[in-house]
Every structure is written in C-alpha cells, then in structure tokens.
Design an enzyme around this catalytic site. Structure first.
Site, mmCIF file in Angstrom:
data_model
loop_
_atom_site.group_PDB
_atom_site.id
_atom_site.type_symbol
_atom_site.label_atom_id
_atom_site.label_comp_id
_atom_site.label_asym_id
_atom_site.label_seq_id
_atom_site.Cartn_x
_atom_site.Cartn_y
_atom_site.Cartn_z
ATOM 1 N N GLU A 142 -11.377 -0.273 -2.884
ATOM 2 C CA GLU A 142 -10.552 0.308 -1.814
ATOM 3 C C GLU A 142 -9.381 1.032 -2.456
ATOM 4 O O GLU A 142 -9.217 1.040 -3.674
ATOM 5 C CB GLU A 142 -10.048 -0.775 -0.857
ATOM 6 C CG GLU A 142 -9.124 -1.793 -1.508
ATOM 7 C CD GLU A 142 -8.753 -2.960 -0.595
ATOM 8 O OE1 GLU A 142 -9.216 -3.026 0.548
ATOM 9 O OE2 GLU A 142 -7.987 -3.835 -1.062
ATOM 10 N N ASP A 196 0.821 -1.219 0.000
ATOM 11 C CA ASP A 196 0.000 0.000 0.000
ATOM 12 C C ASP A 196 0.857 1.273 0.000
ATOM 13 O O ASP A 196 0.635 2.179 0.829
ATOM 14 C CB ASP A 196 -0.919 0.040 1.243
ATOM 15 C CG ASP A 196 -1.660 -1.260 1.492
ATOM 16 O OD1 ASP A 196 -2.132 -1.869 0.517
ATOM 17 O OD2 ASP A 196 -1.770 -1.662 2.673
HETATM 18 O O1 FUB Z 1 -2.969 -3.588 3.713
HETATM 19 C C1 FUB Z 1 -4.242 -3.853 4.254
HETATM 20 C C2 FUB Z 1 -5.291 -3.574 3.252
HETATM 21 O O2 FUB Z 1 -5.071 -4.384 2.097
HETATM 22 C C3 FUB Z 1 -5.290 -2.171 2.714
HETATM 23 O O3 FUB Z 1 -5.818 -1.223 3.585
HETATM 24 C C4 FUB Z 1 -6.047 -2.390 1.471
HETATM 25 O O4 FUB Z 1 -6.004 -1.323 0.576
HETATM 26 C C5 FUB Z 1 -5.408 -3.645 0.933
HETATM 27 O O5 FUB Z 1 -4.231 -3.395 0.216
#
Ligand code: FUB
Length: 322
Positions: free
Chosen positions: A225, A14
């Site tokens: 997301e 991320d």
């Molecule tokens: O790294 C944890 C979660 O996985 C992140 O918040 C999301 O975007 C996904 O990459």
C-alpha cells in the site's frame, strides 16, 4: 534532525507533503481512537475527517488549518477516511481521498478548494473507475507536458485483491500466494479538470534485478500500500510500503507508467504496524515524511507524522541522511 513528532495535539498518519505557494503543506490522515478491536481488515482505522497542516520550514512550527473535509459532508462515503493526497492545477487544489462507499467498497473521491489549506468541497460521487485506497497524484512539470496521474491501491483491508477479475469480489480476502506475480498499484491519467480519469486504469509492474516481476511471496519487496511517485533528474521513483514486513522501499522507471525496477529500502520498520510516507524536495533538500506510533506508545491506529532528510546520490540511489 529531531525524531520528535511534527504534530502532537492530534494523531496524524500517512503524510502527503507538497510545496504549494512557497510553503510545505501536509495532507495526513487524522487518526482517532475508534475503540474498535484491531484486525487485519483495518477496521480500527475509522477516521472521520482531514486536517491540513503547513510549515515554513521542516524544523519550524506547524500550523493546523483545521478540518478541511469531514465524512458527513461526503455524499457517497460511509466510513474510513484513509490516506489522502493533494494536487494543484491552475490555482485550484484537489484533495484525493479513499473512503468506503455505502456498500462498504473503498473508492477514491476528490474534493476541490481555491486554497491549499481548504476547506475542500467534495464531488457528489467517487471518481468513476477508481477503487481501493491510498491515492497519490503526480503532476508532470510544464516542460514535460504537465500530465497528471492518479496512483492508488492497497491489499488486505485496502481491497485491491478483490479487483483481480475487474469487478469487486468481496470474498477475495487474501492476496495471491506462491510464485506468481504480486499485485501492483494502479495508475490512470487524470483529465484536465483533475476530477475524472482520462484513460484506462493500468496495473504497474515492479521488476526485480533480473527483469522478472516481483513475486507474491516476496513480502520483503512486493507492493502492499502507500504508493508515492516523485521525479528527479528525469527518473520516476515509485516508493511504497511492504505492509506486513513493514519496510518503505522504492523502484525506478523512465516512465510514470513503468515498468519500475526495484532498487532497495528507504526506511526500516518503525514502532506500529503501518508505515506510509511521501517524498518531497523543499528549499533544495529532499525529505521523507512518514509516521510511526510513538506518540501513543505503540497503538497501531494512533500515529504521528515525522520527517527525515533524504539523500540522492549521483547514481540516483535514495538513502536517509546520516
Ligand atoms: O491510515 C489508514 C491506512 O493505514 C492507510 O490508508 C494505509 O496506507 C495505512 O497507513
């Protein structure tokens, strides 16, 4: 450009990239082997701290500045330090991060430092009015007024579907289905102090080529997301992950508050379930920072950050540099 992980002594994911004080800074998640079973709720992503990294060039060495913020130092948080982002105002640096509060509800917190490398001191409470995961801060340049915005949200384990009524519904475990508008990421203006919201939380609309909102069943294009906003030639770019179809895609608008119109894909699926990124201009080139799970041989929650050069053509279309 090399497809090797930028960082290999710890697992990272991320990556939010920013140019601060003339250098590239990376604010990634710090993946650990939680030993937990994988599930759709994302329990296996049980991260406990953040490291900040910097680099003078995208091909040069990466400096690990060590632990910038740890779970045990955040009074309101109980678990799961997920994807963070950072911003600068008046020489101070702000780290925005999601975590579960003591009731297991994801909120967005903020921590402050005088250095882009941290360490960051967390505020005692999460930012009032925030919820869900994956904060992204976007700050207008001074010529455009300098307003700062906080984008956030993610479905499934990110709990965005639990907020459809305006209050948290723990039983809302599934996203909308059928020919109804998909859930959009949220955005609010940040106050001048960068530590609170200055206005209401708005749901962003992402339109298709006919001007209709993307539908909930359109899993190849709907928001899942990892929202990221950048601006180029007066155009606002919203890029994000489609989650269970594993694409990074983007949409554009003439306003940071949308509506955005879907434009296309930036990255095809990589090794590992999640995909999450940032886009930044550095030394006159555009870069996509993202992750895959190649360093662990494909373990979804043990990921590594990579970088690719991006091009933006005359029409504003983004593509990976061939
Ligand atoms: O790294 C944890 C979660 O996985 C992140 O918040 C999301 O975007 C996904 O990459």
């Amino acid at each position: 450009m090399s497809d090797q992980p930028l960082i290999s002594h710890v697992y990272t994911a991320d990556p939010s990239a920013h140019v601060f004080e003339g250098k590239l800074y990376l604010y990634p998640s710090h993946d650990i082997d939680s030993g937990l079973e994988s599930n759709d709720n994302g329990d296996q992503y049980a991260m406990r701290d953040y490291h900040v990294f910097s680099m003078e060039s995208v091909t040069g060495p990466v400096t690990d500045h060590g632990v910038a913020l740890a779970l045990e130092d955040i009074p309101w948080a109980s678990a799961q330090l997920w994807a963070p982002d950072a911003a600068e105002r008046d020489g101070r640096y702000f780290l925005y991060f999601p975590a579960r509060d003591k009731d297991g509800i994801f909120r967005i917190g903020v921590a402050v430092s005088d250095s882009p490398a941290g360490p960051f001191l967390p505020d005692p409470e999460p930012i009032a009015g925030t919820f869900s995961i994956d904060p992204c801060s976007f700050v207008e340049d001074a010529a455009s007024g300098g307003a700062a915005y906080l984008y956030f949200g993610g479905i499934w384990g990110g709990q965005l579907q639990c907020w459809q009524s305006g209050t948290f519904d723990k039983d809302a475990r599934v996203e909308p289905m059928g020919n109804v508008p998909a859930l959009g990421p949220r955005v609010a203006k940040l106050s001048d102090d960068m530590r609170s919201l200055a206005g209401p939380v708005i749901e962003l609309t992402i339109l298709d080529e006919h001007g209709n909102p993307l539908q909930a069943d359109d899993h190849d294009r709907r928001f899942f997301e990892g929202a990221w906003v950048h601006k180029h030639n007066g155009v606002y770019y919203l890029s994000y992950s489609t989650g269970d179809t594993h694409f990074l895609v983007y949409a554009t608008s003439d306003s940071p508050l949308g509506p955005f119109t879907y434009q296309g894909r930036i990255l095809e699926p990589v090794l590992g379930w999640t995909t999450h990124h940032s886009i930044v201009q550095y030394q006159d080139k555009w870069y996509l920072f993202h992750h895959d799970a190649s360093l662990s041989g494909g373990v979804n929650h043990l990921r590594c950050v990579k970088v690719k050069e991006l091009t933006c053509d005359e029409a504003g279309k983004l593509a990976l540099k061939q």
